[in-house]
Design a protein around this motif. Structure first.
Motif, PDB file in Angstrom:
ATOM      1  N   SER A   1      27.044  -4.560  37.821  1.00 30.26           N
ATOM      2  CA  SER A   1      26.983  -4.012  39.122  1.00 30.26           C
ATOM      3  C   SER A   1      27.346  -5.112  40.083  1.00 30.26           C
ATOM      4  CB  SER A   1      25.636  -3.321  39.598  1.00 30.26           C
ATOM      5  OG  SER A   1      25.118  -2.316  38.592  1.00 30.26           O
ATOM      6  N   ILE A   2      28.438  -4.945  40.967  1.00 32.12           N
ATOM      7  CA  ILE A   2      28.804  -6.145  41.463  1.00 32.12           C
ATOM      8  C   ILE A   2      27.919  -6.307  42.885  1.00 32.12           C
ATOM      9  CG2 ILE A   2      30.787  -6.794  43.228  1.00 32.12           C
ATOM     10  CD1 ILE A   2      31.423  -6.707  40.156  1.00 32.12           C
ATOM     11  N   GLY A   3      27.350  -5.420  43.345  1.00 37.79           N
ATOM     12  CA  GLY A   3      26.465  -5.757  44.544  1.00 37.79           C
ATOM     13  C   GLY A   3      25.177  -6.347  44.331  1.00 37.79           C
ATOM     14  N   ASP A   4      24.649  -6.211  43.208  1.00 42.04           N
ATOM     15  CA  ASP A   4      23.161  -6.919  42.759  1.00 42.04           C
ATOM     16  C   ASP A   4      23.434  -7.906  41.588  1.00 42.04           C
ATOM     17  OD1 ASP A   4      21.737  -3.571  41.787  1.00 42.04           O
ATOM     18  OD2 ASP A   4      23.131  -5.137  40.706  1.00 42.04           O
ATOM     19  N   GLY A   5      24.493  -7.710  40.942  1.00 47.04           N
ATOM     20  CA  GLY A   5      24.705  -8.712  39.572  1.00 47.04           C
ATOM     21  C   GLY A   5      24.133  -8.293  38.431  1.00 47.04           C
ATOM     22  N   ARG A   6      23.413  -6.879  38.408  1.00 48.06           N
ATOM     23  CA  ARG A   6      22.636  -6.563  37.346  1.00 48.06           C
ATOM     24  C   ARG A   6      23.653  -6.085  36.143  1.00 48.06           C
ATOM     25  NH1 ARG A   6      17.911  -2.443  39.289  1.00 48.06           N
ATOM     26  NH2 ARG A   6      16.820  -4.186  40.520  1.00 48.06           N
ATOM     27  N   THR A   7      23.224  -6.511  35.195  1.00 48.89           N
ATOM     28  CA  THR A   7      24.218  -6.383  33.779  1.00 48.89           C
ATOM     29  C   THR A   7      23.717  -5.505  32.610  1.00 48.89           C
ATOM     30  OG1 THR A   7      23.560  -8.292  32.734  1.00 48.89           O
ATOM     31  CG2 THR A   7      25.412  -8.645  34.206  1.00 48.89           C
ATOM     32  N   TYR A   8      24.230  -4.812  31.880  1.00 47.13           N
ATOM     33  CA  TYR A   8      23.914  -4.088  30.827  1.00 47.13           C
ATOM     34  C   TYR A   8      24.759  -4.411  29.804  1.00 47.13           C
ATOM     35  CZ  TYR A   8      21.389  -1.674  34.538  1.00 47.13           C
ATOM     36  OH  TYR A   8      20.448  -1.519  35.633  1.00 47.13           O
ATOM     37  N   SER A   9      24.157  -4.249  28.423  1.00 44.17           N
ATOM     38  CA  SER A   9      25.276  -4.737  27.330  1.00 44.17           C
ATOM     39  C   SER A   9      24.682  -4.031  26.167  1.00 44.17           C
ATOM     40  CB  SER A   9      25.262  -6.262  27.272  1.00 44.17           C
ATOM     41  OG  SER A   9      23.993  -6.652  26.618  1.00 44.17           O
ATOM     42  N   LEU A  10      25.968  -4.017  25.305  1.00 48.16           N
ATOM     43  CA  LEU A  10      25.524  -3.535  23.891  1.00 48.16           C
ATOM     44  C   LEU A  10      24.823  -4.488  23.110  1.00 48.16           C
ATOM     45  CD1 LEU A  10      26.779  -1.226  22.010  1.00 48.16           C
ATOM     46  CD2 LEU A  10      28.413  -2.679  21.585  1.00 48.16           C
ATOM     47  N   ASP A  11      23.806  -4.125  22.273  1.00 47.53           N
ATOM     48  CA  ASP A  11      22.863  -4.750  21.501  1.00 47.53           C
ATOM     49  C   ASP A  11      23.867  -6.029  20.554  1.00 47.53           C
ATOM     50  OD1 ASP A  11      20.230  -2.744  20.954  1.00 47.53           O
ATOM     51  OD2 ASP A  11      20.616  -4.180  22.564  1.00 47.53           O
ATOM     52  N   SER A  12      24.762  -5.474  20.111  1.00 47.96           N
ATOM     53  CA  SER A  12      25.580  -6.186  19.166  1.00 47.96           C
ATOM     54  C   SER A  12      26.089  -7.477  19.695  1.00 47.96           C
ATOM     55  CB  SER A  12      26.489  -5.575  18.061  1.00 47.96           C
ATOM     56  OG  SER A  12      27.359  -4.814  19.185  1.00 47.96           O
ATOM     57  N   VAL A  13      26.505  -7.327  21.309  1.00 52.15           N
ATOM     58  CA  VAL A  13      27.155  -8.336  21.726  1.00 52.15           C
ATOM     59  C   VAL A  13      26.418  -9.284  22.640  1.00 52.15           C
ATOM     60  CG1 VAL A  13      29.369  -7.054  21.555  1.00 52.15           C
ATOM     61  CG2 VAL A  13      28.009  -7.190  23.660  1.00 52.15           C
ATOM     62  N   LYS A  14      25.452  -8.937  23.182  1.00 52.77           N
ATOM     63  CA  LYS A  14      24.429  -9.402  24.138  1.00 52.77           C
ATOM     64  C   LYS A  14      24.228 -10.905  24.046  1.00 52.77           C
ATOM     65  CE  LYS A  14      19.957  -7.888  22.788  1.00 52.77           C
ATOM     66  NZ  LYS A  14      18.807  -7.267  23.330  1.00 52.77           N
ATOM     67  N   ASP A  15      24.136 -11.500  22.793  1.00 50.12           N
ATOM     68  CA  ASP A  15      23.698 -12.844  22.793  1.00 50.12           C
ATOM     69  C   ASP A  15      25.144 -13.803  22.440  1.00 50.12           C
ATOM     70  OD1 ASP A  15      20.862 -12.068  20.618  1.00 50.12           O
ATOM     71  OD2 ASP A  15      21.000 -12.558  22.735  1.00 50.12           O
ATOM     72  N   ARG A  16      26.157 -12.954  22.507  1.00 53.60           N
ATOM     73  CA  ARG A  16      27.400 -13.454  21.958  1.00 53.60           C
ATOM     74  C   ARG A  16      28.565 -13.276  23.355  1.00 53.60           C
ATOM     75  NH1 ARG A  16      30.478 -11.412  18.374  1.00 53.60           N
ATOM     76  NH2 ARG A  16      29.541  -9.255  18.540  1.00 53.60           N
ATOM     77  N   PHE A  17      28.412 -12.328  23.952  1.00 54.84           N
ATOM     78  CA  PHE A  17      29.320 -12.054  25.098  1.00 54.84           C
ATOM     79  C   PHE A  17      28.622 -12.157  26.421  1.00 54.84           C
ATOM     80  CE2 PHE A  17      32.323  -8.660  22.901  1.00 54.84           C
ATOM     81  CZ  PHE A  17      32.289  -9.644  21.995  1.00 54.84           C
ATOM     82  N   THR A  18      29.302 -12.843  27.588  1.00 54.55           N
ATOM     83  CA  THR A  18      28.947 -12.903  28.920  1.00 54.55           C
ATOM     84  C   THR A  18      29.727 -12.417  29.784  1.00 54.55           C
ATOM     85  OG1 THR A  18      27.896 -15.164  28.199  1.00 54.55           O
ATOM     86  CG2 THR A  18      28.127 -14.675  30.472  1.00 54.55           C
ATOM     87  N   ILE A  19      29.277 -11.538  30.776  1.00 52.87           N
ATOM     88  CA  ILE A  19      29.948 -11.003  31.884  1.00 52.87           C
ATOM     89  C   ILE A  19      29.695 -11.709  33.138  1.00 52.87           C
ATOM     90  CG2 ILE A  19      28.200  -9.202  32.441  1.00 52.87           C
ATOM     91  CD1 ILE A  19      30.794  -7.320  32.798  1.00 52.87           C
ATOM     92  N   SER A  20      30.750 -12.018  33.927  1.00 54.75           N
ATOM     93  CA  SER A  20      30.387 -12.554  35.279  1.00 54.75           C
ATOM     94  C   SER A  20      31.500 -12.037  36.373  1.00 54.75           C
ATOM     95  CB  SER A  20      30.531 -14.094  35.100  1.00 54.75           C
ATOM     96  OG  SER A  20      32.018 -14.681  34.710  1.00 54.75           O
ATOM     97  N   ASN A  21      31.030 -12.262  37.567  1.00 50.71           N
ATOM     98  CA  ASN A  21      31.636 -11.978  38.618  1.00 50.71           C
ATOM     99  C   ASN A  21      32.542 -13.087  39.367  1.00 50.71           C
ATOM    100  OD1 ASN A  21      32.985 -10.130  40.672  1.00 50.71           O
ATOM    101  ND2 ASN A  21      31.085 -10.335  41.930  1.00 50.71           N
ATOM    102  N   ASP A  22      33.635 -13.262  39.717  1.00 47.86           N
ATOM    103  CA  ASP A  22      34.118 -14.178  40.363  1.00 47.86           C
ATOM    104  C   ASP A  22      34.468 -13.691  41.911  1.00 47.86           C
ATOM    105  OD1 ASP A  22      35.572 -16.286  41.832  1.00 47.86           O
ATOM    106  OD2 ASP A  22      36.425 -16.872  40.036  1.00 47.86           O
ATOM    107  N   ASN A  23      33.468 -13.732  42.936  1.00 45.01           N
ATOM    108  CA  ASN A  23      33.935 -13.204  44.068  1.00 45.01           C
ATOM    109  C   ASN A  23      35.145 -13.526  44.734  1.00 45.01           C
ATOM    110  OD1 ASN A  23      31.794 -11.123  44.508  1.00 45.01           O
ATOM    111  ND2 ASN A  23      30.262 -12.751  44.764  1.00 45.01           N
ATOM    112  N   ALA A  24      35.245 -14.797  44.464  1.00 50.03           N
ATOM    113  CA  ALA A  24      36.435 -15.366  45.406  1.00 50.03           C
ATOM    114  C   ALA A  24      37.751 -14.884  44.939  1.00 50.03           C
ATOM    115  CB  ALA A  24      36.501 -16.770  45.461  1.00 50.03           C
ATOM    116  N   LYS A  25      37.743 -14.493  43.655  1.00 52.62           N
ATOM    117  CA  LYS A  25      39.244 -14.123  43.164  1.00 52.62           C
ATOM    118  C   LYS A  25      39.195 -12.732  42.917  1.00 52.62           C
ATOM    119  CE  LYS A  25      40.210 -18.313  40.552  1.00 52.62           C
ATOM    120  NZ  LYS A  25      40.384 -18.981  39.032  1.00 52.62           N
TER     121      LYS A  25
END
Length: 130
Positions: A51-75
Motif C-alpha cells: 500500500s503506497i500510502g502507509d507502506g503496509r505489505t502482504y506476501s505469499l508465504d513461500s516468498v516472504k523470507d526471500r523476496f522484498t518489496i519496496s517503494n521508491d517515492n522519488a522515482k
C-alpha cells in the motif's frame, strides 16, 4: 494509469533478480501495487502487495523470507527484489495497481485476487534453472 515493468531475466537456483514497476498517472497516494506471477499451466497468483500510502505489505508465504518489496517515492517505482530463487519461482511476473480511494479496498483482501486490480504492466519473464 500506466505501469511499465523492467528487470527479470534468468538466474540459477539461489541467485537473485530484481523487477521494477514504474508507475504513472495517480494523483494521490491512496493506491496499491501488487505483484502477480503466472507459470505455464497454472493460475495467476498474488506474490506481494504494498500500500503506497502507509507502506503496509502482504506476501505469499513461500516468498516472504526471500523476496522484498519496496517503494521508491522519488522515482515512482516499486521494486521487487527476489533472492534465493528457486525453479518454482519461474513465471511471468506482472505488476498491477488498484486505486483504493475509488475502489474502497487496498492490498488487504485484494492482493490474492488479480480481478480486483484494474491496471496492469506488460509482464516480465523470470526463469530460474541450472
Amino acid at each position: 494509469v500506466q505501469l511499465v515493468e523492467s528487470g527479470g531475466g534468468s538466474a540459477q537456483p539461489g541467485g537473485s533478480l530484481r523487477l521494477s514497476c514504474a508507475v504513472s498517472g495517480f494523483t494521490h497516494d491512496d493506491y496499491a501495487i501488487g505483484w502477480f506471477r503466472e507459470a505455464p499451466g497454472k493460475d495467476r497468483e498474488g506474490v506481494f502487495c504494498i500500500s503506497i500510502g502507509d507502506g503496509r505489505t502482504y506476501s505469499l508465504d513461500s516468498v516472504k523470507d526471500r523476496f522484498t518489496i519496496s517503494n521508491d517515492n522519488a522515482k515512482n517505482e516499486v521494486l521487487l527484489e527476489m533472492n534465493d530463487l528457486k525453479p518454482e519461482d519461474t513465471a511471468v511476473y506482472y505488476c498491477a495497481a488498484l486505486d483504493y480511494y475509488y475502489q474502497g479496498y487496498g492490498c488487504y483482501g485484494a492482493w490474492e485476487h488479480s480481478e480486483k486490480f484494474p491496471y496492469w504492466g506488460q509482464g516480465a519473464q523470470v526463469t530460474v534453472s541450472s
